[in-house]
Design a protein around this motif. Structure first.
Motif, PDB file in Angstrom:
ATOM      1  N   LEU A 147       0.824  -1.212   0.000  1.00 15.77           N
ATOM      2  CA  LEU A 147       0.000   0.000   0.000  1.00 15.77           C
ATOM      3  C   LEU A 147       0.854   1.257   0.000  1.00 15.77           C
ATOM      4  CD1 LEU A 147      -2.856  -1.036   2.474  1.00 15.77           C
ATOM      5  CD2 LEU A 147      -2.815  -1.174  -0.030  1.00 15.77           C
ATOM      6  N   ALA A 148       1.996   1.220   0.676  1.00 16.03           N
ATOM      7  CA  ALA A 148       2.889   2.377   0.661  1.00 16.03           C
ATOM      8  C   ALA A 148       3.421   2.629  -0.742  1.00 16.03           C
ATOM      9  CB  ALA A 148       4.046   2.153   1.638  1.00 16.03           C
ATOM     10  N   ARG A 149       3.821   1.574  -1.420  1.00 18.81           N
ATOM     11  CA  ARG A 149       4.331   1.727  -2.786  1.00 18.81           C
ATOM     12  C   ARG A 149       3.231   2.156  -3.751  1.00 18.81           C
ATOM     13  NH1 ARG A 149       8.834  -2.983  -3.991  1.00 18.81           N
ATOM     14  NH2 ARG A 149      10.042  -2.715  -2.069  1.00 18.81           N
ATOM     15  N   ALA A 150       1.994   1.790  -3.410  1.00 23.56           N
ATOM     16  CA  ALA A 150       0.858   2.150  -4.269  1.00 23.56           C
ATOM     17  C   ALA A 150       0.290   3.523  -3.916  1.00 23.56           C
ATOM     18  CB  ALA A 150      -0.232   1.088  -4.143  1.00 23.56           C
ATOM     19  N   THR A 151       0.901   4.194  -2.955  1.00 30.52           N
ATOM     20  CA  THR A 151       0.453   5.518  -2.472  1.00 30.52           C
ATOM     21  C   THR A 151      -0.999   5.482  -2.000  1.00 30.52           C
ATOM     22  OG1 THR A 151      -0.234   6.380  -4.641  1.00 30.52           O
ATOM     23  CG2 THR A 151       2.080   6.681  -4.014  1.00 30.52           C
ATOM     24  N   LEU A 152      -1.377   4.373  -1.375  1.00 30.30           N
ATOM     25  CA  LEU A 152      -2.731   4.206  -0.864  1.00 30.30           C
ATOM     26  C   LEU A 152      -2.749   4.355   0.647  1.00 30.30           C
ATOM     27  CD1 LEU A 152      -3.747   1.110  -3.023  1.00 30.30           C
ATOM     28  CD2 LEU A 152      -4.560   3.457  -3.335  1.00 30.30           C
ATOM     29  N   ARG A 153      -3.833   4.896   1.165  1.00 27.56           N
ATOM     30  CA  ARG A 153      -3.998   5.090   2.602  1.00 27.56           C
ATOM     31  C   ARG A 153      -4.656   3.859   3.205  1.00 27.56           C
ATOM     32  NH1 ARG A 153      -8.489   5.967   4.514  1.00 27.56           N
ATOM     33  NH2 ARG A 153      -9.289   6.845   2.548  1.00 27.56           N
ATOM     34  N   ARG A 154      -3.997   3.285   4.203  1.00 30.29           N
ATOM     35  CA  ARG A 154      -4.541   2.107   4.856  1.00 30.29           C
ATOM     36  C   ARG A 154      -5.648   2.500   5.824  1.00 30.29           C
ATOM     37  NH1 ARG A 154      -1.655  -2.881   7.965  1.00 30.29           N
ATOM     38  NH2 ARG A 154      -3.354  -3.316   9.397  1.00 30.29           N
ATOM     39  N   PRO A 155      -6.814   1.850   5.752  1.00 29.40           N
ATOM     40  CA  PRO A 155      -7.903   2.158   6.688  1.00 29.40           C
ATOM     41  C   PRO A 155      -7.556   1.710   8.109  1.00 29.40           C
ATOM     42  CG  PRO A 155      -8.722   1.086   4.700  1.00 29.40           C
ATOM     43  CD  PRO A 155      -7.227   0.945   4.685  1.00 29.40           C
ATOM     44  N   GLU A 156      -8.403   2.100   9.036  1.00 27.17           N
ATOM     45  CA  GLU A 156      -8.204   1.738  10.442  1.00 27.17           C
ATOM     46  C   GLU A 156      -8.365   0.226  10.630  1.00 27.17           C
ATOM     47  OE1 GLU A 156      -7.278   3.690  13.026  1.00 27.17           O
ATOM     48  OE2 GLU A 156      -6.947   5.197  11.454  1.00 27.17           O
ATOM     49  N   PRO A 157      -7.634  -0.364  11.600  1.00 26.62           N
ATOM     50  CA  PRO A 157      -7.744  -1.813  11.850  1.00 26.62           C
ATOM     51  C   PRO A 157      -9.167  -2.221  12.216  1.00 26.62           C
ATOM     52  CG  PRO A 157      -5.847  -0.871  12.986  1.00 26.62           C
ATOM     53  CD  PRO A 157      -6.632   0.288  12.462  1.00 26.62           C
ATOM     54  N   VAL A 158      -9.503  -3.461  11.861  1.00 26.67           N
ATOM     55  CA  VAL A 158     -10.833  -3.997  12.144  1.00 26.67           C
ATOM     56  C   VAL A 158     -10.695  -5.116  13.172  1.00 26.67           C
ATOM     57  CG1 VAL A 158     -12.864  -5.116  11.158  1.00 26.67           C
ATOM     58  CG2 VAL A 158     -11.562  -3.459   9.793  1.00 26.67           C
ATOM     59  N   PRO A 159     -11.482  -5.080  14.251  1.00 28.81           N
ATOM     60  CA  PRO A 159     -11.390  -6.143  15.268  1.00 28.81           C
ATOM     61  C   PRO A 159     -11.770  -7.496  14.669  1.00 28.81           C
ATOM     62  CG  PRO A 159     -12.624  -4.250  16.097  1.00 28.81           C
ATOM     63  CD  PRO A 159     -12.457  -4.039  14.634  1.00 28.81           C
ATOM     64  N   PRO A 160     -11.150  -8.578  15.151  1.00 30.00           N
ATOM     65  CA  PRO A 160     -11.515  -9.915  14.664  1.00 30.00           C
ATOM     66  C   PRO A 160     -12.981 -10.238  14.963  1.00 30.00           C
ATOM     67  CG  PRO A 160      -9.449  -9.973  15.893  1.00 30.00           C
ATOM     68  CD  PRO A 160     -10.046  -8.620  16.124  1.00 30.00           C
ATOM     69  N   HIS A 161     -13.634 -10.914  14.038  1.00 26.88           N
ATOM     70  CA  HIS A 161     -15.016 -11.323  14.244  1.00 26.88           C
ATOM     71  C   HIS A 161     -15.295 -12.543  13.370  1.00 26.88           C
ATOM     72  CE1 HIS A 161     -15.129  -8.648  10.707  1.00 26.88           C
ATOM     73  NE2 HIS A 161     -16.076  -9.462  10.285  1.00 26.88           N
ATOM     74  N   LEU A 162     -16.192 -13.394  13.801  1.00 32.80           N
ATOM     75  CA  LEU A 162     -16.546 -14.594  13.055  1.00 32.80           C
ATOM     76  C   LEU A 162     -17.855 -14.379  12.310  1.00 32.80           C
ATOM     77  CD1 LEU A 162     -15.670 -17.346  15.676  1.00 32.80           C
ATOM     78  CD2 LEU A 162     -14.526 -16.971  13.480  1.00 32.80           C
ATOM     79  N   ALA A 163     -17.951 -14.958  11.133  1.00 31.56           N
ATOM     80  CA  ALA A 163     -19.180 -14.898  10.350  1.00 31.56           C
ATOM     81  C   ALA A 163     -19.257 -16.129   9.446  1.00 31.56           C
ATOM     82  CB  ALA A 163     -19.241 -13.603   9.533  1.00 31.56           C
ATOM     83  N   GLY A 164     -18.524 -16.085   8.347  1.00 26.01           N
ATOM     84  CA  GLY A 164     -18.594 -17.167   7.374  1.00 26.01           C
ATOM     85  C   GLY A 164     -18.219 -18.525   7.918  1.00 26.01           C
ATOM     86  N   ARG A 165     -17.270 -18.572   8.851  1.00 30.56           N
ATOM     87  CA  ARG A 165     -16.866 -19.849   9.444  1.00 30.56           C
ATOM     88  C   ARG A 165     -18.028 -20.502  10.200  1.00 30.56           C
ATOM     89  NH1 ARG A 165     -12.940 -20.214   6.080  1.00 30.56           N
ATOM     90  NH2 ARG A 165     -10.808 -19.773   6.781  1.00 30.56           N
ATOM     91  N   ASP A 166     -18.994 -19.691  10.617  1.00 20.49           N
ATOM     92  CA  ASP A 166     -20.178 -20.211  11.299  1.00 20.49           C
ATOM     93  C   ASP A 166     -21.386 -20.323  10.368  1.00 20.49           C
ATOM     94  OD1 ASP A 166     -19.137 -20.673  13.859  1.00 20.49           O
ATOM     95  OD2 ASP A 166     -19.350 -18.562  14.416  1.00 20.49           O
ATOM     96  N   GLY A 167     -21.176 -20.097   9.072  1.00 22.63           N
ATOM     97  CA  GLY A 167     -22.264 -20.248   8.113  1.00 22.63           C
ATOM     98  C   GLY A 167     -23.084 -18.999   7.871  1.00 22.63           C
ATOM     99  N   ALA A 168     -22.639 -17.844   8.371  1.00 24.66           N
ATOM    100  CA  ALA A 168     -23.347 -16.582   8.142  1.00 24.66           C
ATOM    101  C   ALA A 168     -22.778 -15.922   6.887  1.00 24.66           C
ATOM    102  CB  ALA A 168     -23.199 -15.658   9.339  1.00 24.66           C
TER     103      ALA A 168
END
Length: 290
Positions: A245-266
């Protein structure tokens, strides 16, 4: 692997316990010992391989949707080849899941005759393609994360899973590098390509929290020395993404807390639509061969 030629290798026998190619097209695990090793829970192994196989299968289908739609012929071939790599990984992993669960289900049963709620892929894989920048950023995230997991799985206590991972690492390393080159090209390109790539990054970033959430099955497999805890790869994945992302001159968004969804079938409605298309022929003609 006894030969550098994949066509010759298909017809050769091998004594290497880590060789996961087999000798037939009908059974991707043909020619290897499918028994579950002592100390590895059969049900956990089946569920774990299903997760990894569903990730690969769904992502493969999304990439296949770019056929005839990619911005140039060379990229169309590249995306098709990446999709085929992931499809091959899905075959091996779903076949392993079927053997481990011991219910007589094969790779086709698991791919074509489960509903969306029975799939265990992460949401990042099922998200609709969007434009080319969106799919490029999604592939970068997915491949960087998957490569870190597969690298650890080459040491799995299950020799079949270790062999599949050893084969897949080489493929996914190319997937990651290919997506990284395009991300830099688009992000550090024109004002339009930069804006589209940043928009894609912002839109996809909330889906990354799921990549590092540890499901109970993943924890059990990691504790048995047969799986990888996704929370352990976050620093490695972040380091790679930060550099790209630094080489692509892109701004990294804020971190996202871990969460489950697809692994539980959602899942999102996008997966239901994807499976309706992917499974339609098999469900219309169950048991048919051609």
């Amino acid at each position: 692997m006894p030969s550098d030629n994949p066509f010759e290798a298909l017809s050769e026998q091998s004594d290497d316990a880590r060789w996961a190619f087999g000798t037939g097209f009908d059974d991707p695990l043909s020619g290897i010992d499918p028994s579950v090793p002592d100390g590895v829970d059969r049900d956990a192994l089946a569920a774990y391989c299903l997760m990894l196989g569903d990730d690969a299968l769904v992502m493969s289908h999304r990439l296949q949707e770019w056929c005839t739609h990619a911005p140039e012929l060379e990229e169309e071939v590249a995306l098709a080849n990446i999709a085929l790599d992931l499809l091959g990984q899905a075959r091996l992993l779903l076949a392993r899941a079927g053997v481990a669960e011991g219910k007589g289900r094969g790779e086709d049963d698991l791919a074509y005759f489960r509903d969306a709620s029975d799939f265990r892929n992460v949401g990042l894989a099922e998200a609709e393609n969007g434009d080319f920048a969106y799919s490029t950023v999604r592939l970068l995230m997915f491949a960087t994360w998957r490569l870190a997991l597969l690298d650890r799985l080459t040491f799995s206590a299950d020799p079949v899973l270790a062999a599949i991972a050893a084969k897949s690492v080489k493929e996914v390393a190319y997937h990651r590098d290919h997506a990284a080159l395009w991300t830099v090209r688009l992000g550090d390109g024109t004002a339009l390509s930069h804006d589209r790539t940043q928009r894609a990054l912002d839109h996809l970033w909330p889906l990354t929290g799921e990549l590092f959430a540890t499901h109970e099955v993943e924890r059990r497999m990691a504790d048995a020395g047969a799986g990888a805890d996704p929370s352990d790869v976050r620093d490695e994945v972040d380091a790679v993404l930060d550099e790209v992302l630094a080489r692509a001159t892109l701004r990294r968004p804020e971190p996202v807390p871990p969460h489950l969804a697809g692994r539980d079938g959602a899942h999102s409605p996008a997966l239901t639509a994807l499976l309706t298309e992917m499974q339609s022929l098999a469900r219309a003609h169950p048991g048919a061969t051609w």
